[in-house]
Design a protein around this motif. Structure first.
Motif, PDB file in Angstrom:
ATOM      1  N   VAL A  41       6.333   7.826  -3.189  1.00  0.00           N
ATOM      2  CA  VAL A  41       6.815   7.977  -4.848  1.00  0.00           C
ATOM      3  C   VAL A  41       7.155   6.720  -5.124  1.00  0.00           C
ATOM      4  O   VAL A  41       6.732   6.559  -6.394  1.00  0.00           O
ATOM      5  N   PHE A  42       6.214   5.659  -4.675  1.00  0.00           N
ATOM      6  CA  PHE A  42       6.319   4.129  -5.382  1.00  0.00           C
ATOM      7  C   PHE A  42       5.006   3.826  -5.523  1.00  0.00           C
ATOM      8  O   PHE A  42       4.730   2.807  -6.530  1.00  0.00           O
ATOM      9  N   GLY A  43       4.616   4.931  -5.405  1.00  0.00           N
ATOM     10  CA  GLY A  43       2.902   4.669  -5.767  1.00  0.00           C
ATOM     11  C   GLY A  43       2.228   3.935  -4.466  1.00  0.00           C
ATOM     12  O   GLY A  43       1.224   2.888  -5.139  1.00  0.00           O
ATOM     13  N   LEU A  44       3.026   3.370  -3.541  1.00  0.00           N
ATOM     14  CA  LEU A  44       2.182   2.605  -2.528  1.00  0.00           C
ATOM     15  C   LEU A  44       2.347   3.193  -1.307  1.00  0.00           C
ATOM     16  O   LEU A  44       2.773   3.686  -1.137  1.00  0.00           O
ATOM     17  N   THR A  45       1.150   2.375  -0.605  1.00  0.00           N
ATOM     18  CA  THR A  45       0.491   3.069   0.605  1.00  0.00           C
ATOM     19  C   THR A  45       1.140   2.266   1.164  1.00  0.00           C
ATOM     20  O   THR A  45       0.960   1.163   1.818  1.00  0.00           O
ATOM     21  N   CYS A  88      13.496   6.213   2.878  1.00  0.00           N
ATOM     22  CA  CYS A  88      12.048   5.227   2.779  1.00  0.00           C
ATOM     23  C   CYS A  88      11.224   5.456   3.698  1.00  0.00           C
ATOM     24  O   CYS A  88      10.171   5.429   3.112  1.00  0.00           O
ATOM     25  N   PHE A  89      11.647   6.210   4.816  1.00  0.00           N
ATOM     26  CA  PHE A  89      11.210   6.930   5.571  1.00  0.00           C
ATOM     27  C   PHE A  89      10.327   8.149   5.048  1.00  0.00           C
ATOM     28  O   PHE A  89       9.411   8.900   6.026  1.00  0.00           O
ATOM     29  N   TRP A  90      11.415   9.027   4.737  1.00  0.00           N
ATOM     30  CA  TRP A  90      10.731  10.626   4.122  1.00  0.00           C
ATOM     31  C   TRP A  90      10.329  10.021   2.991  1.00  0.00           C
ATOM     32  O   TRP A  90       8.851  10.981   2.974  1.00  0.00           O
ATOM     33  N   LYS A  91      10.640   9.272   1.671  1.00  0.00           N
ATOM     34  CA  LYS A  91       9.473   9.536   0.937  1.00  0.00           C
ATOM     35  C   LYS A  91       8.641   8.157   0.258  1.00  0.00           C
ATOM     36  O   LYS A  91       7.763   8.153  -0.508  1.00  0.00           O
ATOM     37  N   VAL A  92       9.000   6.899   0.515  1.00  0.00           N
ATOM     38  CA  VAL A  92       7.799   5.724   0.295  1.00  0.00           C
ATOM     39  C   VAL A  92       7.079   5.871   1.150  1.00  0.00           C
ATOM     40  O   VAL A  92       6.988   5.861   2.304  1.00  0.00           O
TER      41      VAL A  92
END
Length: 92
Positions: A41-45, A88-92
């Motif tokens: 969701v933060f646009g990071l891979t 973090c482990f679900w959406k990031v």
């Protein structure tokens, strides 16, 4: 010998938890190589290791902010940190 640091049970459990998480990620990497990259969701891979690092960094900030603003007890930031880790482990 280790008197230079305050080795209490909570401190030891923190380090055991961090090293256990790293060990678990090593086992996952050996079983499923590639780090399971994804776009969050933060646009990071990010890979699993990146998500663990973001979780630990965010947890440190949560606890420091709670201590600075609210003080004790620390059950509130613990619950927030668990929720942050799940996010973090679900959406990031």
């Amino acid at each position: 010998m280790l008197g230079w640091m305050a080795w209490t049970w909570p401190t030891a459990l923190l380090f055991v938890g961090i090293f256990s998480a790293i060990g678990f990620l090593i086992v996952l990497e050996l079983k499923f190589p590639g780090g399971h990259e994804r776009q969050g969701v933060f646009g990071l891979t990010t890979t699993r290791g990146d998500r663990l690092f973001i979780t630990l960094l965010g947890t440190a900030y949560i606890f420091l902010a709670w201590l600075g603003l609210m003080g004790y007890p620390l059950w509130g930031p613990l619950a927030l940190s668990i929720a942050w880790g799940a996010f973090c482990f679900w959406k990031v």
